[in-house]
Design a protein around this motif. Structure first.
Motif, PDB file in Angstrom:
ATOM      1  N   GLY A   1       0.821  -1.207   0.000  1.00 41.83           N
ATOM      2  CA  GLY A   1       0.000   0.000   0.000  1.00 41.83           C
ATOM      3  C   GLY A   1       0.849   1.248   0.000  1.00 41.83           C
ATOM      4  O   GLY A   1       1.991   1.241  -0.456  1.00 41.83           O
ATOM      5  N   THR A   2       0.269   2.319   0.507  1.00 42.23           N
ATOM      6  CA  THR A   2       1.004   3.558   0.664  1.00 42.23           C
ATOM      7  C   THR A   2       0.892   4.016   2.107  1.00 42.23           C
ATOM      8  O   THR A   2       0.031   3.545   2.846  1.00 42.23           O
ATOM      9  CB  THR A   2       0.476   4.646  -0.296  1.00 42.23           C
ATOM     10  OG1 THR A   2       1.372   5.764  -0.278  1.00 42.23           O
ATOM     11  CG2 THR A   2      -0.917   5.124   0.096  1.00 42.23           C
ATOM     12  N   MET A   3       1.767   4.916   2.505  1.00 45.96           N
ATOM     13  CA  MET A   3       1.846   5.307   3.907  1.00 45.96           C
ATOM     14  C   MET A   3       1.639   6.810   4.065  1.00 45.96           C
ATOM     15  O   MET A   3       2.063   7.606   3.231  1.00 45.96           O
ATOM     16  CB  MET A   3       3.209   4.890   4.456  1.00 45.96           C
ATOM     17  CG  MET A   3       3.463   5.280   5.899  1.00 45.96           C
ATOM     18  SD  MET A   3       4.355   6.842   5.988  1.00 45.96           S
ATOM     19  CE  MET A   3       4.270   7.136   7.761  1.00 45.96           C
ATOM     20  N   ASP A   4       0.956   7.189   5.116  1.00 53.76           N
ATOM     21  CA  ASP A   4       0.756   8.590   5.445  1.00 53.76           C
ATOM     22  C   ASP A   4       0.594   8.679   6.962  1.00 53.76           C
ATOM     23  O   ASP A   4       0.707   7.666   7.673  1.00 53.76           O
ATOM     24  CB  ASP A   4      -0.476   9.148   4.716  1.00 53.76           C
ATOM     25  CG  ASP A   4      -0.517  10.674   4.676  1.00 53.76           C
ATOM     26  OD1 ASP A   4       0.451  11.316   5.144  1.00 53.76           O
ATOM     27  OD2 ASP A   4      -1.523  11.224   4.195  1.00 53.76           O
ATOM     28  N   ILE A   5       0.349   9.880   7.446  1.00 50.05           N
ATOM     29  CA  ILE A   5       0.103  10.086   8.871  1.00 50.05           C
ATOM     30  C   ILE A   5      -1.331  10.558   9.064  1.00 50.05           C
ATOM     31  O   ILE A   5      -1.986  10.998   8.115  1.00 50.05           O
ATOM     32  CB  ILE A   5       1.075  11.128   9.457  1.00 50.05           C
ATOM     33  CG1 ILE A   5       0.998  12.433   8.670  1.00 50.05           C
ATOM     34  CG2 ILE A   5       2.496  10.579   9.493  1.00 50.05           C
ATOM     35  CD1 ILE A   5       1.793  13.564   9.258  1.00 50.05           C
ATOM     36  N   VAL A   6      -1.813  10.469  10.279  1.00 54.94           N
ATOM     37  CA  VAL A   6      -3.113  11.030  10.631  1.00 54.94           C
ATOM     38  C   VAL A   6      -2.869  12.138  11.640  1.00 54.94           C
ATOM     39  O   VAL A   6      -2.155  11.956  12.624  1.00 54.94           O
ATOM     40  CB  VAL A   6      -4.075   9.950  11.181  1.00 54.94           C
ATOM     41  CG1 VAL A   6      -3.510   9.259  12.413  1.00 54.94           C
ATOM     42  CG2 VAL A   6      -5.439  10.560  11.496  1.00 54.94           C
ATOM     43  N   LEU A   7      -3.416  13.301  11.355  1.00 56.71           N
ATOM     44  CA  LEU A   7      -3.295  14.436  12.265  1.00 56.71           C
ATOM     45  C   LEU A   7      -4.660  14.694  12.877  1.00 56.71           C
ATOM     46  O   LEU A   7      -5.513  15.358  12.289  1.00 56.71           O
ATOM     47  CB  LEU A   7      -2.789  15.674  11.518  1.00 56.71           C
ATOM     48  CG  LEU A   7      -1.365  15.565  10.972  1.00 56.71           C
ATOM     49  CD1 LEU A   7      -1.002  16.824  10.183  1.00 56.71           C
ATOM     50  CD2 LEU A   7      -0.360  15.347  12.096  1.00 56.71           C
ATOM     51  N   ALA A   8      -4.886  14.124  14.026  1.00 57.49           N
ATOM     52  CA  ALA A   8      -6.130  14.306  14.769  1.00 57.49           C
ATOM     53  C   ALA A   8      -5.784  14.401  16.246  1.00 57.49           C
ATOM     54  O   ALA A   8      -4.820  13.785  16.706  1.00 57.49           O
ATOM     55  CB  ALA A   8      -7.080  13.135  14.527  1.00 57.49           C
TER      56      ALA A   8
END
Length: 209
Positions: A47-54
């Motif tokens: 897959g692909t990777m990202d961050i969550v900003l919450a």
């Protein structure tokens, strides 16, 4: 269950996630420790990777107790009981404080890795462990607002009560849920702090792929 380090925990989580047959998932790491796991898992799952900003909106006098959450877009999601435990001025001020944290992280991280769209996608939300579950609940709330096709929360270790709460909102994959849960770091032999620089280096690698 003990893990040698975050990388080993990530490989074990990836193996547990593979039977779910997720389609090119977006693997979101909760900064900062969760980003290390998300990097490994995204590669293992293709897959692909990202961050969550919450960020969670904590209760007066008890910041770990979530009254709601604010997401990267600025949308605020309050629990039904929020207004019984805090007045409007408190909720507005606390939301503003948490948005400031998000804006600062966005300034550092999003210039390196633009946000990955989540609508209609298979999404895996990852951290290196859960203690109270409030931060992960905030992240789940924010991600669900973007209408993913499927959302899976994946963590190496968490207390059973946190797993039960999260399972009401998303699929949950957890490798260990000890009844006598102590603290996340207690289940790792090596659990160093993850720096902003490390997070940025991981994001840079994904930004050029």
């Amino acid at each position: 269950m003990f893990f040698a380090d975050r990388e080993e925990a990530a490989r074990q989580l990836a193996a547990a996630l593979k039977p779910l047959a997720l389609e090119r998932p977006v693997v979101l790491g909760v900064p900062r420790g969760g980003v290390v796991l998300a990097d490994v898992i995204a590669r293992e799952l293709g897959g692909t990777m990202d961050i969550v900003l919450a960020r969670k909106i904590g209760a007066p006098g008890n910041p770990e107790y979530a009254l709601g959450a604010v997401g990267e877009s600025g949308e605020v999601y309050l629990q039904p009981y929020a207004t019984r435990l805090a007045d409007e001025s408190y909720l507005k001020a606390e939301t503003g404080r948490q948005m400031q944290v998000i804006r600062e992280r966005r300034r550092r991280y999003r210039t390196v890795r633009p946000k990955e769209p989540l609508a209609g996608r298979d999404v895996v939300l990852v951290d290196d462990g859960i203690a109270t579950g409030s931060t992960m609940e905030a992240a789940v709330t924010a991600v669900l607002a973007e209408k993913p096709r499927r959302l899976v929360v994946a963590v190496p270790v968490a207390p059973p009560e946190a797993v039960a709460r999260l399972a009401q909102k998303a699929e949950v994959v957890v490798l260990s849920a000890p009844a006598d849960f102590v603290a996340v770091g207690a289940y790792y032999r090596s659990f160093p702090q993850v720096s902003d620089e490390e997070v940025i280096e991981i994001l840079k690698r994904w930004a050029v792929e």
